[in-house]
Enzyme design. Structure first.
Site, PDB file in Angstrom:
ATOM      1  N   ASP A  46      11.944  99.763  79.049  1.00  0.00           N
ATOM      2  CA  ASP A  46      11.957  98.885  80.220  1.00  0.00           C
ATOM      3  C   ASP A  46      10.655  98.096  80.346  1.00  0.00           C
ATOM      4  OD1 ASP A  46      10.205 100.849  80.923  1.00  0.00           O
ATOM      5  OD2 ASP A  46      11.138 101.337  82.849  1.00  0.00           O
ATOM      6  N   GLN A  47       9.837  98.109  79.273  1.00  0.00           N
ATOM      7  CA  GLN A  47       8.592  97.354  79.159  1.00  0.00           C
ATOM      8  C   GLN A  47       7.428  97.934  79.966  1.00  0.00           C
ATOM      9  OE1 GLN A  47       8.313  94.867  76.743  1.00  0.00           O
ATOM     10  NE2 GLN A  47      10.287  95.825  76.342  1.00  0.00           N
ATOM     11  N   ASP A 181     -14.594  65.655  82.542  1.00  0.00           N
ATOM     12  CA  ASP A 181     -14.450  65.402  83.974  1.00  0.00           C
ATOM     13  C   ASP A 181     -15.803  65.648  84.651  1.00  0.00           C
ATOM     14  OD1 ASP A 181     -14.651  68.266  84.434  1.00  0.00           O
ATOM     15  OD2 ASP A 181     -12.529  68.401  83.943  1.00  0.00           O
ATOM     16  N   LYS A 204     -11.626  61.236  85.495  1.00  0.00           N
ATOM     17  CA  LYS A 204     -10.160  61.190  85.539  1.00  0.00           C
ATOM     18  C   LYS A 204      -9.658  61.356  86.963  1.00  0.00           C
ATOM     19  CE  LYS A 204      -9.765  66.133  84.405  1.00  0.00           C
ATOM     20  NZ  LYS A 204      -9.392  67.112  83.395  1.00  0.00           N
TER      21      LYS A 204
END
Length: 339
Positions: A46-47, A181, A204
């Site tokens: 079930d991970q 940026d 930007k």
């Protein structure tokens, strides 16, 4: 409690090649074999994540190497569960070595009714039993303040400076460092200072997240070899568009140095087909096969720096000394010739 004699490394599944590289590098530094602690980190059907440590760690100085990259939630849970396993096994001190700190972009509230996820993740890591954190190029420096434990934030800029001096030897006077940026100016300025190069900015404007409406190049880049520097590259849309604008502004060629190659979705294809002559990333995130096969993407190793930082943390000496060339150049001797 036994005396802490040697640092011990343990790894989750996020970036096993980097963990092994750090162990090999520490073996070189120490003159004795340093390996990863024998551990089982697996999932039930079930991970659910299960961890079992096969070696005695009582009283030991433990270093968990686990970036919280994609899949971020799985890798974060592995880190937390490994920490719990070590804590319940009476480990003396636990340091989380997180080469890439996921959720770092959610470091403030940009709109109403949104979370500050990086603070939540910091709380989870602290409460799980981690005593200190060692990481690389946090997206925002203030994230260090989200933790109530010591945080050592390493920087890729010193390694990038060595790489640039090596690969652009004899042509450093033509280099222009570019921030993609306004928010990244401090990071770009640091690299520019290290290689004694001028600085330019690509301003930007976004209409909505992930979509750039307009770009303006601030500073003259005509005839220059432009190097864009940033902390991470996700889908590479902004990066490739910045490279295009720089070429239109008269740049001779454009390169990029990015600390964390997230490279999700169409990123590799975009970079391959872009104006970027080279994209240089670190191995803080395990590269995919597509990244390794890309003709214009190159990877620089962080294992030498992390190995020395772990040793400095273990023996109580300065970690910030790794920001200086006098300390870093011997560590990367053989990889870079900057003379």
């Amino acid at each position: 409690m036994p005396t802490m004699t040697e640092p011990k490394l343990i790894s989750g599944n996020a970036n096993i090649p980097l963990a092994k590289s750090i162990a090999r590098r520490m073996s070189m530094h120490r003159g004795m074999n340093v390996g990863l602690v024998d551990t089982r980190v697996e999932r039930f059907n079930d991970q659910e994540i299960f961890v079992e440590v096969y070696e005695n760690v009582r009283g030991e100085d433990m270093f968990i190497i686990q970036p919280t990259s994609n899949p971020a939630n799985d890798n974060l849970m592995e880190l937390l569960i490994i920490t719990d396993a070590l804590k319940r096994s009476s480990a003396g001190r636990i340091t989380a070595v997180i080469p890439y700190f996921g959720y770092a972009r959610q470091d403030r509230r940009t709109k109403a009714r949104t979370p500050i996820s990086s603070k939540l993740v910091a709380n989870l890591i602290t409460q799980s039993g981690v005593d200190r954190v060692l990481t690389l190029d946090l997206h925002a420096a203030q994230i260090q303040g989200f933790f109530d434990i010591p945080v050592d934030n390493l920087y890729a800029a010193p390694i990038f400076a060595l790489d640039i001096k090596h690969h652009f030897k004899g042509g450093l006077e033509d280099i222009m460092v570019v921030s993609p940026d306004v928010g990244g100016v401090a990071r770009a300025r640091e690299l520019a200072k290290r290689i004694n190069a001028p600085l330019s900015i690509v301003d930007k404007r976004r209409e909505k997240p992930g979509e750039v409406a307009e770009m303006t190049v601030i500073g003259s880049v005509e005839g220059k070899k432009c190097i864009i520097v940033d902390d991470l590259c996700d889908t590479a849309g902004t990066l490739c568009k910045a490279a295009e604008h720089l070429m239109q502004a008269g740049a001779a060629e454009v390169h990029a140095y990015i600390s964390h190659g997230v490279m999700s979705g169409p990123a590799v294809e975009r970079v391959t087909n872009s104006h970027l002559k080279t994209l240089v990333i670190t191995d803080s995130i395990q590269p995919t096969d597509a990244i390794l096969k890309a003709p214009n993407i190159r990877i620089v190793p962080t294992a030498p720096m992390f190995a020395q930082a772990i040793l400095n943390t273990w023996n109580g000496t300065s970690v910030s000394s790794l920001f200086e060339d006098e300390t870093l150049i011997p560590i990367y001797e053989g990889l870079y010739n900057t003379l």
